[in-house]
Write a protein that holds these residues in place. Structure first.
Motif, PDB file in Angstrom:
ATOM      1  N   ASP A  64       0.867  -1.173   0.000  1.00  0.00           N
ATOM      2  CA  ASP A  64       0.000   0.000   0.000  1.00  0.00           C
ATOM      3  C   ASP A  64       0.906   1.225   0.000  1.00  0.00           C
ATOM      4  O   ASP A  64       1.426   1.617   1.042  1.00  0.00           O
ATOM      5  CB  ASP A  64      -0.914  -0.011   1.223  1.00  0.00           C
ATOM      6  CG  ASP A  64      -1.842   1.192   1.272  1.00  0.00           C
ATOM      7  OD1 ASP A  64      -1.867   1.982   0.291  1.00  0.00           O
ATOM      8  OD2 ASP A  64      -2.532   1.364   2.293  1.00  0.00           O
ATOM      9  N   SER A 115       0.138   4.260  -0.577  1.00  0.00           N
ATOM     10  CA  SER A 115      -0.561   5.513  -0.304  1.00  0.00           C
ATOM     11  C   SER A 115      -0.260   6.041   1.097  1.00  0.00           C
ATOM     12  O   SER A 115      -0.545   7.191   1.400  1.00  0.00           O
ATOM     13  CB  SER A 115      -2.068   5.329  -0.479  1.00  0.00           C
ATOM     14  OG  SER A 115      -2.560   4.423   0.496  1.00  0.00           O
ATOM     15  N   GLN A 116       0.296   5.202   1.960  1.00  0.00           N
ATOM     16  CA  GLN A 116       0.600   5.595   3.334  1.00  0.00           C
ATOM     17  C   GLN A 116       2.065   6.043   3.442  1.00  0.00           C
ATOM     18  O   GLN A 116       2.913   5.559   2.694  1.00  0.00           O
ATOM     19  CB  GLN A 116       0.366   4.421   4.289  1.00  0.00           C
ATOM     20  CG  GLN A 116      -1.036   3.843   4.234  1.00  0.00           C
ATOM     21  CD  GLN A 116      -2.089   4.860   4.642  1.00  0.00           C
ATOM     22  OE1 GLN A 116      -1.908   5.593   5.605  1.00  0.00           O
ATOM     23  NE2 GLN A 116      -3.174   4.905   3.895  1.00  0.00           N
ATOM     24  N   PRO A 117       2.394   6.951   4.367  1.00  0.00           N
ATOM     25  CA  PRO A 117       3.787   7.406   4.490  1.00  0.00           C
ATOM     26  C   PRO A 117       4.718   6.341   5.098  1.00  0.00           C
ATOM     27  O   PRO A 117       5.917   6.372   4.877  1.00  0.00           O
ATOM     28  CB  PRO A 117       3.696   8.631   5.401  1.00  0.00           C
ATOM     29  CG  PRO A 117       2.397   8.483   6.117  1.00  0.00           C
ATOM     30  CD  PRO A 117       1.489   7.691   5.236  1.00  0.00           C
ATOM     31  N   HIS A 118       4.152   5.419   5.865  1.00  0.00           N
ATOM     32  CA  HIS A 118       4.950   4.354   6.484  1.00  0.00           C
ATOM     33  C   HIS A 118       4.367   3.002   6.078  1.00  0.00           C
ATOM     34  O   HIS A 118       3.151   2.838   5.997  1.00  0.00           O
ATOM     35  CB  HIS A 118       4.941   4.475   8.006  1.00  0.00           C
ATOM     36  CG  HIS A 118       5.481   5.785   8.483  1.00  0.00           C
ATOM     37  ND1 HIS A 118       6.820   6.079   8.474  1.00  0.00           N
ATOM     38  CD2 HIS A 118       4.859   6.887   8.956  1.00  0.00           C
ATOM     39  CE1 HIS A 118       7.005   7.302   8.932  1.00  0.00           C
ATOM     40  NE2 HIS A 118       5.817   7.830   9.230  1.00  0.00           N
ATOM     41  N   ILE A 119       5.257   2.047   5.856  1.00  0.00           N
ATOM     42  CA  ILE A 119       4.839   0.721   5.426  1.00  0.00           C
ATOM     43  C   ILE A 119       5.433  -0.313   6.370  1.00  0.00           C
ATOM     44  O   ILE A 119       6.623  -0.250   6.699  1.00  0.00           O
ATOM     45  CB  ILE A 119       5.314   0.432   3.984  1.00  0.00           C
ATOM     46  CG1 ILE A 119       4.696   1.429   3.014  1.00  0.00           C
ATOM     47  CG2 ILE A 119       5.000  -0.997   3.574  1.00  0.00           C
ATOM     48  CD1 ILE A 119       5.227   1.338   1.603  1.00  0.00           C
ATOM     49  N   CYS A 138      11.916   4.167  -0.782  1.00  0.00           N
ATOM     50  CA  CYS A 138      11.683   4.043   0.654  1.00  0.00           C
ATOM     51  C   CYS A 138      12.999   3.916   1.421  1.00  0.00           C
ATOM     52  O   CYS A 138      13.993   3.442   0.877  1.00  0.00           O
ATOM     53  CB  CYS A 138      10.842   2.794   0.952  1.00  0.00           C
ATOM     54  SG  CYS A 138       9.244   2.789   0.138  1.00  0.00           S
ATOM     55  N   SER A 183       9.973  -2.419   8.577  1.00  0.00           N
ATOM     56  CA  SER A 183       9.277  -1.132   8.506  1.00  0.00           C
ATOM     57  C   SER A 183      10.059  -0.195   7.593  1.00  0.00           C
ATOM     58  O   SER A 183      11.290  -0.176   7.614  1.00  0.00           O
ATOM     59  CB  SER A 183       9.108  -0.515   9.895  1.00  0.00           C
ATOM     60  OG  SER A 183      10.367  -0.188  10.437  1.00  0.00           O
ATOM     61  N   THR A 191       9.845   3.839   5.424  1.00  0.00           N
ATOM     62  CA  THR A 191       9.233   5.155   5.272  1.00  0.00           C
ATOM     63  C   THR A 191       9.354   5.562   3.809  1.00  0.00           C
ATOM     64  O   THR A 191      10.435   5.468   3.224  1.00  0.00           O
ATOM     65  CB  THR A 191       9.958   6.199   6.153  1.00  0.00           C
ATOM     66  OG1 THR A 191       9.889   5.764   7.507  1.00  0.00           O
ATOM     67  CG2 THR A 191       9.320   7.562   6.019  1.00  0.00           C
TER      68      THR A 191
END
Length: 175
Positions: free
Chosen positions: A11, A13-17, A52, A63, A65
């Motif tokens: 996804d 669309s989010q700033p963190h994955i 990222c 994790s 960003t």
């Protein structure tokens, strides 16, 4: 320094994955030895990508960003479907890998009169196709179709703009 690419159901669309795929986490941590702060490219397999930064590892997770949203420009302009008779395992896997690398969008295994092997591990072939797309910098992962009969292919070919057939023992088409 090489920036590694990974294609998956991300996804973007989010700033963190948070990637909870233990196999991918193991590849990043143990195989590639990526460290916190290093950059990777994540692609959702549909042309959307993101640069990222690796934030850290969990037990079976990673994790990241998102630093920058990207659009993949490496896809060919022509839509090419490869219809190929099912070959013995390693040969068909090689065909799928190379077809992905040159820009084929869809791979259709064909069952012919001389087909010896009727089944193959679709999950293994999907993984080979995804990895070939990652290696070649593609933004889309080619679709792998279910095997179909040769006669069905001939019926479908009637609606195509161009069909190229190759038979090394066949007769020339330019009569």
């Amino acid at each position: 320094m090489k920036v590694h690419r990974f294609i998956g159901e991300f996804d973007l669309s989010q700033p963190h994955i948070l990637i909870k795929d233990s196999e991918l986490a193991k590849q990043m941590r143990t195989v590639l030895k990526l460290r916190t702060g290093e950059q990777v490219i994540l692609s959702n397999g549909r042309g959307e990508e993101a640069l990222c930064e690796l934030g850290g590892y969990g037990a079976d997770s990673v994790s990241l960003t998102i630093l920058e949203q990207l659009t993949n420009q490496a896809e060919p302009s022509s839509y090419v479907v490869l219809y190929c008779a099912i070959l013995k395992r390693e040969n068909f896997e090689l065909v799928a890998q190379k077809a992905t690398e040159v820009g084929v969008q869809k791979i259709v295994p064909i069952i012919t009169r001389r087909t010896v092997k009727f089944n193959f591990r679709q999950d293994r072939l999907q993984k080979i196709i995804r990895e070939a797309a990652e290696q070649s910098g593609r933004g889309n992962v080619p679709m792998l179709s279910e095997p179909i009969e040769f006669e069905t292919i001939l019926e479908q070919a009637m609606g195509n703009g161009l069909n190229v057939l190759f038979d090394p023992m066949g007769e020339p088409l330019n009569k």
